[in-house]
Each structure stands twice: as C-alpha cells, then as structure tokens.
Scaffold this active site. Sequence first.
Site, short mmCIF file in Angstrom:
data_model
loop_
_atom_site.label_atom_id
_atom_site.label_comp_id
_atom_site.label_asym_id
_atom_site.label_seq_id
_atom_site.Cartn_x
_atom_site.Cartn_y
_atom_site.Cartn_z
N ASN A 293 7.04 -21.07 -17.34
CA ASN A 293 7.60 -20.32 -16.21
C ASN A 293 8.95 -19.78 -16.63
OD1 ASN A 293 8.64 -19.39 -13.81
ND2 ASN A 293 8.84 -21.41 -12.85
N TRP A 294 8.98 -18.50 -16.95
CA TRP A 294 10.21 -17.90 -17.51
C TRP A 294 11.24 -17.60 -16.43
CZ3 TRP A 294 8.31 -13.76 -21.61
CH2 TRP A 294 7.53 -14.41 -22.56
N LYS A 295 10.85 -17.68 -15.17
CA LYS A 295 11.76 -17.34 -14.06
C LYS A 295 12.35 -15.95 -14.29
CE LYS A 295 12.29 -22.20 -13.30
NZ LYS A 295 13.06 -23.32 -12.78
N HIS B 205 6.46 -22.09 -5.67
CA HIS B 205 7.47 -22.79 -6.47
C HIS B 205 8.63 -23.17 -5.55
CE1 HIS B 205 10.69 -23.48 -9.35
NE2 HIS B 205 9.75 -23.69 -10.24
N GLU C 179 11.69 -22.96 -5.83
CA GLU C 179 12.73 -21.93 -5.70
C GLU C 179 12.32 -20.88 -4.69
OE1 GLU C 179 13.12 -21.11 -9.88
OE2 GLU C 179 13.98 -23.11 -10.15
N GLU D 280 6.18 -30.83 -8.86
CA GLU D 280 7.52 -30.66 -9.43
C GLU D 280 8.56 -31.22 -8.48
OE1 GLU D 280 7.68 -27.10 -12.35
OE2 GLU D 280 7.84 -26.31 -10.34
N GLY E 254 15.28 -28.17 -13.78
CA GLY E 254 16.47 -27.58 -14.37
C GLY E 254 17.67 -28.52 -14.45
N SER F 214 12.02 -30.49 -16.00
CA SER F 214 12.69 -30.92 -17.22
C SER F 214 11.73 -31.51 -18.26
CB SER F 214 13.82 -31.92 -16.90
OG SER F 214 14.81 -31.30 -16.09
N GLY G 125 9.90 -24.87 -17.40
CA GLY G 125 10.88 -23.81 -17.16
C GLY G 125 11.74 -23.60 -18.39
N GLY G 126 12.93 -24.22 -18.39
CA GLY G 126 13.92 -24.00 -19.45
C GLY G 126 13.36 -24.04 -20.86
P1 PGA Z 1 12.50 -26.87 -15.81
O1 PGA Z 1 11.77 -25.96 -14.70
O2 PGA Z 1 11.49 -27.18 -16.86
O3 PGA Z 1 13.61 -26.00 -16.33
O4 PGA Z 1 12.99 -28.08 -15.14
C1 PGA Z 1 10.48 -26.25 -14.27
C2 PGA Z 1 10.04 -25.27 -13.21
O5 PGA Z 1 10.87 -24.88 -12.37
O6 PGA Z 1 8.86 -24.87 -13.16
#
Ligand code: PGA
Length: 256
Positions: A10-12, A100, A102, A172, A178, A217, A238-239
Amino acid sequence: MSRTPLVSGNWKMHLNHLEAIQLVQRISYELSNHDYDKVEVSLHPPFTDIRSIQTLVDADRMKFKVGAQNVHAETKGAFTGEVAPGMLAKLNVSYVIVGHSERRQLFDETNEIVNAKAKAILKNEMTPIVCCGETLEQREAGEAESFVESQIRGSLAGLSAEQVASMVVAYEPIWAIGTGVTASTEDAQAMCAHVRGVVEAMKKGTGGSVRIQYGGSVKPNNATELLTQPDIDGALVGGASLEADQFARIVEFGQN
Ligand code: PGA
C-alpha cells in the site's frame, strides 16, 4: 484448506508515475526467483500511477497483481474527483483496498460506504481487501474484538457466501500503522482467528477460504513470524513497501 498468501504493498500518497515505474522494476529484480504461485503479490499505487504500472507489468510479463487504494461505489455520474470501479477493472486492477483506517478516520468512510464499495468491486470482477482494526483506546478498554466484529459485520453485509469466500480482509490495528509498533504475534494471530470466526458465523463455509492479512509496521524482521501464523494469510504493507529490498524480503518471508 490451503490459502495462497497475499502480500500487498500500500503505497499511500507516495511516488509519481515515473518513480512508481522504477520501484516496480526494482521489486521485480529483487524477486526474480520468487514463485508467485506460492505467495501472491499486489501493488497498490496512487491512481495516477496505475496505467503506467499496468503497461509495464503487461509488457514485461511481470507477475504482480495491479491494485488500487480506493474506489467510488457508483458506476458513473456527477461525483467530481472520484474514480469508478469499471475504470479500474479496465486497467486490469485485481485488488482494491477499501475501508483503510486512514480513509475511515480522515475521510469519514463508514461501514455502509465500505460495504457499498465492496459490492461494487465484486460486481466488476475485482477483489476487495476490506480493512478493519481497532484504536489503542479500544484495545485497552477490552473492546477490540467486538469493535472489529462490528466492522466486519457492517462491511460484509449482504454479500453472498461465494463473494465472501473469494475476498480478502486486512486486520490492521490502528496503533500499529506507521508507528513501528507491531501487534505481538499472539495478538495478531488471535484477532485474525477471531475475524475468521466472525466471517464463518456470517456465512457458513466461508471461514476456511477467506484470506486474512495482517497489517501495521510489517517489516522484514517480523514478517516470518507473523506470516507463518495459521490464520494470517499475508500482509498489507505500508512504509516497507516503498523500499524494494524490504518489500521483497517480506514477500519471501523466509521461504527462499
Ligand atoms: P505500515 O502501514 O506498514 O506503514 O504500518 C500499513 C498500512 O497502513 O496498510
């Protein structure tokens, strides 16, 4: 029942289409010996990058599945700034993330909206990755399980057993996204098992088929332990998905 793990990046809101092409090429190189039948890989760039990545994946016969991070539930219409499911399907998008945290927190996506989007994605022959997860306050108050159950029940309402069996749920915990803080392996496994139980209770016979990812994470150093749990069928990353070598190591989770 054996479920093929799915690791999704997930590149956001990161990387323009030129940067995206470079990252996909690097990941492909890092994974040149990877058996994609053993662990499926989907990449979820911003909308503006999808066409470039689709073209690259097709031309170089890469085995990544193209993904998206969001979609609108309607087929078309006066929804300025939105993207319709059919537009994604036409770009060979296979997986679409919905709900998600967010989007739930920053864009007010409710379970009803997530549910409508999941239905629209399935109707367009793509697979939704429906996200769920509790806040730290909810976990500390002992409400994590009931909250996640309500998210699953709301987000999957009205889907057929066949649809539920084919889809992906991503657990999640919000406090792990993050932050560098991962859920303990035991907590992650326990909640994924709980989600599987809720899905099974909603639609009998689907619990063994639905794939459940863990996200929050996930890094190369914790991937093996997390992804070898019996109820964790992959990761939403994500990251670490923005670094080709890190993402590749997560995809391999000690298999190669
Ligand atoms: P993260 O993000 O790996 O940076 O914690 C995961 C996500 O939001 O899907």
